[in-house]
Design a protein around this motif. Structure first.
Motif, short mmCIF file in Angstrom:
data_model
loop_
_atom_site.label_atom_id
_atom_site.label_comp_id
_atom_site.label_asym_id
_atom_site.label_seq_id
_atom_site.Cartn_x
_atom_site.Cartn_y
_atom_site.Cartn_z
N ARG A 214 -1.35 2.03 0.06
CA ARG A 214 -1.98 0.80 -0.45
C ARG A 214 -3.05 0.31 0.52
O ARG A 214 -4.12 -0.15 0.11
N MET A 215 -2.77 0.41 1.82
CA MET A 215 -3.76 -0.01 2.81
C MET A 215 -5.01 0.86 2.73
O MET A 215 -6.14 0.37 2.85
N GLU A 216 -4.82 2.15 2.52
CA GLU A 216 -5.95 3.07 2.43
C GLU A 216 -6.82 2.75 1.22
O GLU A 216 -8.05 2.92 1.27
N GLU A 217 -6.21 2.29 0.15
CA GLU A 217 -6.98 1.90 -1.04
C GLU A 217 -7.88 0.71 -0.73
O GLU A 217 -9.03 0.64 -1.18
N MET A 218 -7.37 -0.22 0.07
CA MET A 218 -8.15 -1.42 0.42
C MET A 218 -9.13 -1.15 1.55
O MET A 218 -10.23 -1.73 1.58
N HIS A 219 -8.75 -0.25 2.47
CA HIS A 219 -9.58 0.03 3.65
C HIS A 219 -9.67 1.54 3.84
O HIS A 219 -8.96 2.12 4.67
N PRO A 220 -10.53 2.22 3.07
CA PRO A 220 -10.65 3.68 3.18
C PRO A 220 -10.94 4.11 4.62
O PRO A 220 -11.77 3.51 5.31
N ALA A 222 -8.59 4.09 6.99
CA ALA A 222 -7.75 3.32 7.92
C ALA A 222 -6.94 4.25 8.82
O ALA A 222 -6.84 4.02 10.04
N ARG A 223 -6.33 5.30 8.27
CA ARG A 223 -5.50 6.19 9.07
C ARG A 223 -6.33 6.88 10.16
O ARG A 223 -5.91 6.98 11.31
N ARG A 225 -9.02 5.84 11.55
CA ARG A 225 -9.43 4.90 12.60
C ARG A 225 -8.26 4.56 13.53
O ARG A 225 -8.47 4.31 14.73
#
Length: 246
Positions: A214-220, A222-223, A225
């Motif tokens: 879900r975080m990756e959907e909001m902040h492509p 993220a992992r 970085r």
């Protein structure tokens, strides 16, 4: 998967190897195969690394049978397609974890026992390194599990020397995202071994993985970085890449 995508994954495996000197000339590497998508990909790209770099090393595929009667024929055939012979080590780890010990947190004990079995098999076959299939997503998930459930900052290293066993654990896929591994497996038409473990898919790790989806959907990105942040912590961080040989 296009050749371009395979080249991207290969480049990430090569870069991790260059940055952390995971594999060196003369190494004999036991490759831990669970039958899952990650270990299939790891074996494939280590074989590519052997073919397309000047590195001279041996690959020894190892499967530890935990006692679930998993059908590993696909895994055996995949090894044969790479001209490699799969070494299978039968154990009673599953019975110990679920029946004898009746662990509330079975995955932790199972992982430790399996790792011990892998180390023993590796030494028996004169390997000086053991390759594990942890990818970039695993790095991030492990870090945040330690923060959320243990109140500490802990993450595994790209390379770890175990002095008691005199063997080095390496993680060649640390720069590779799980989604790329999934696409690779689908494009190759590979069928991962169905895991009959009672705890499969019912773990805290899976919950954290879904959180980061879900975080990756909001902040492509993220992992990616987060992993870059680990490497930027400073010279005393064990994730600090080493200078590349000139």
């Amino acid at each position: 998967m296009s050749n371009r995508r395979i080249k991207i994954i290969f480049r990430r495996v090569r870069d991790a190897n260059l940055n952390y000197r995971l594999i060196e000339n003369g190494d004999r590497i036991a490759v831990a195969l669970s039958g899952g998508k990650d270990s299939f990909a790891m074996l494939y790209f280590l074989d590519l690394l052997k073919q397309h770099t000047p590195l001279l090393f041996d690959i020894v595929p190892v499967y530890v049978d935990l006692g679930w009667d998993n059908d590993i024929e696909t895994l055996v055939e995949f090894c044969q397609s790479l001209d490699l012979e799969l070494i299978t080590e039968k154990t009673n780890i599953g019975r110990v974890v679920f029946q004898t010990r009746q662990e509330k947190n079975p995955c932790a004990l199972c992982s430790n026992l399996r790792r011990g079995a892998l180390n023993r098999v590796a030494k028996r076959h004169n390997c000086n390194k053991l390759a594990l299939g942890h990818h970039l997503d695993d790095v991030v998930h492990t870090l945040f599990m330690s923060i959320l459930y243990e109140s500490r900052f802990n993450v595994f290293k790209p390379s770890t020397y175990l002095s008691r066993m005199d063997i080095t654990m390496i993680r060649p896929l640390i720069y590779v995202e799980e989604r790329d591994i999934r696409l690779f497996i689908e494009s190759m038409g590979l069928n991962p071994v169905k895991n009959r473990c009672p705890a499969d898919g019912l773990t805290k790790r899976q919950e954290v993985a879904e959180l980061f989806d879900r975080m990756e959907e909001m902040h492509p990105g993220a992992r990616q970085r987060i992993v870059s942040s680990l490497e930027n912590l400073g010279p005393d961080c064990f994730w600090q890449p080493q200078p590349r040989p000139r």
